[in-house]
Design a protein around this motif. Structure first.
Motif, short mmCIF file in Angstrom:
data_model
loop_
_atom_site.label_atom_id
_atom_site.label_comp_id
_atom_site.label_asym_id
_atom_site.label_seq_id
_atom_site.Cartn_x
_atom_site.Cartn_y
_atom_site.Cartn_z
N VAL A 154 0.38 -1.24 0.77
CA VAL A 154 0.19 -0.20 -0.08
C VAL A 154 1.10 0.94 0.17
CG1 VAL A 154 -2.19 -1.25 1.27
CG2 VAL A 154 -0.15 -0.14 2.26
N GLU A 155 0.21 2.27 -0.29
CA GLU A 155 1.12 3.68 0.14
C GLU A 155 1.90 3.62 1.28
OE1 GLU A 155 0.56 8.06 -0.32
OE2 GLU A 155 -1.33 7.25 -0.32
N GLU A 156 2.02 3.24 2.20
CA GLU A 156 2.66 3.95 3.23
C GLU A 156 3.59 2.09 3.76
OE1 GLU A 156 3.09 6.73 4.44
OE2 GLU A 156 1.76 7.87 2.88
N SER A 157 3.13 1.48 3.21
CA SER A 157 3.82 0.31 4.07
C SER A 157 3.58 -1.05 3.29
CB SER A 157 2.96 -0.20 5.00
OG SER A 157 1.59 -0.46 5.03
N ILE A 158 4.06 -1.91 3.32
CA ILE A 158 4.45 -3.04 2.70
C ILE A 158 4.86 -4.62 3.83
CG2 ILE A 158 6.13 -4.75 1.57
CD1 ILE A 158 7.49 -2.03 0.55
N LYS A 159 3.89 -5.74 3.64
CA LYS A 159 3.56 -6.82 4.00
C LYS A 159 4.41 -7.92 3.34
CE LYS A 159 -0.74 -5.18 6.64
NZ LYS A 159 0.33 -5.20 7.56
N THR A 160 4.91 -8.41 4.24
CA THR A 160 5.42 -9.72 4.02
C THR A 160 5.93 -11.52 4.79
OG1 THR A 160 7.68 -9.48 5.34
CG2 THR A 160 7.27 -8.51 3.06
#
Length: 243
Positions: free
Chosen positions: A63-69
């Protein structure tokens, strides 16, 4: 005079055209990476350890503010000497293990069943992390393999430097990154730093970053630490490959 003027013009153009880049993690949902970490740890007469670990990482959301891994260890090969005893374990081998091998398996096999969920921002700052299930010692293992760098807010060029800090189990590591070259779509960083807190020591190494993705594709670090009366030297080589 014409030659001198031409050289001055070329020099000024070279300086003005010095490349600057904005380092950011440009992941896409569904991206998949294989992270290979090889580490050697020497404690002098106390013993030492050689380990090779591979870990798969999938980008679950962006998303614009973060990345989930989501990350999971896929293999561990370890040789350890401690107190005059040698212990070995290879998660890829079905050979019958001795008592020491069984002991290592009981410690490391549960780690391979666990999934690490991490949320980071596009500068590489860790926002949140959790494991399922929670396994003792797992966080230290995955932190070593994540190979993330906290990128600065501004663009960087050759000679640019910045500092980041992280703390784990009472040991604080201060890392200084300096851009040594920008060429062929790759930024090369010289790494130096110090260790404080539960131990004291120094850090040196080199890292290469792919500019388009922001992924640190390779990193070599040597850390020397004095802690609890022991002198420890640890060398870690990490490579990250998109698959």
């Amino acid at each position: 005079k014409k030659v001198l003027i031409a050289l001055l013009v070329i020099t000024s153009l070279t300086v003005s055209a010095q490349e600057s880049v904005l380092l950011r993690l440009n992941y896409t949902k569904g991206d998949s990476f294989l992270v290979t970490t090889e580490s050697k740890q020497s404690m002098g007469t106390q013993g030492g350890m050689n380990m090779k670990m591979t870990m798969g990482m999938i980008v679950a959301d962006v998303v614009e503010e973060s990345i989930k891994t989501e990350s999971q260890i896929t293999s561990i090969v370890i040789d350890m000497m401690q107190g005059g005893m040698t212990m070995s374990y290879d998660s890829n081998s079905d050979e019958e293990l001795d008592q020491m091998g069984q002991m290592l398996k009981s410690q490391f096999a549960p780690m391979m069943e666990a999934i690490t969920y991490a949320t980071i921002d596009h500068q590489g700052n860790l926002i949140d992390t959790k494991q399922d299930p929670v396994v003792p010692g797992m966080e230290q293992m995955t932190n070593r393999a994540m190979n993330t760098i906290n990128y600065p807010k501004e663009k960087v060029s050759v000679g640019s430097s910045w500092t980041s800090e992280n703390e784990n189990q009472g040991m604080k590591m201060t890392m200084n990154y300096t851009v040594s070259s920008i060429a062929g779509g790759v930024v090369t960083l010289d790494v130096s730093g110090k260790v404080s807190g539960a131990g004291t020591g120094s850090i040196k190494g080199k890292t290469t970053v792919d500019i388009s993705s922001g992924v640190p594709t390779s990193a070599t670090l040597e850390v020397t630490i004095s802690a609890q009366g022991m002198d420890i030297t640890a060398t870690t080589n990490t490579t990250t490959t998109k698959i």
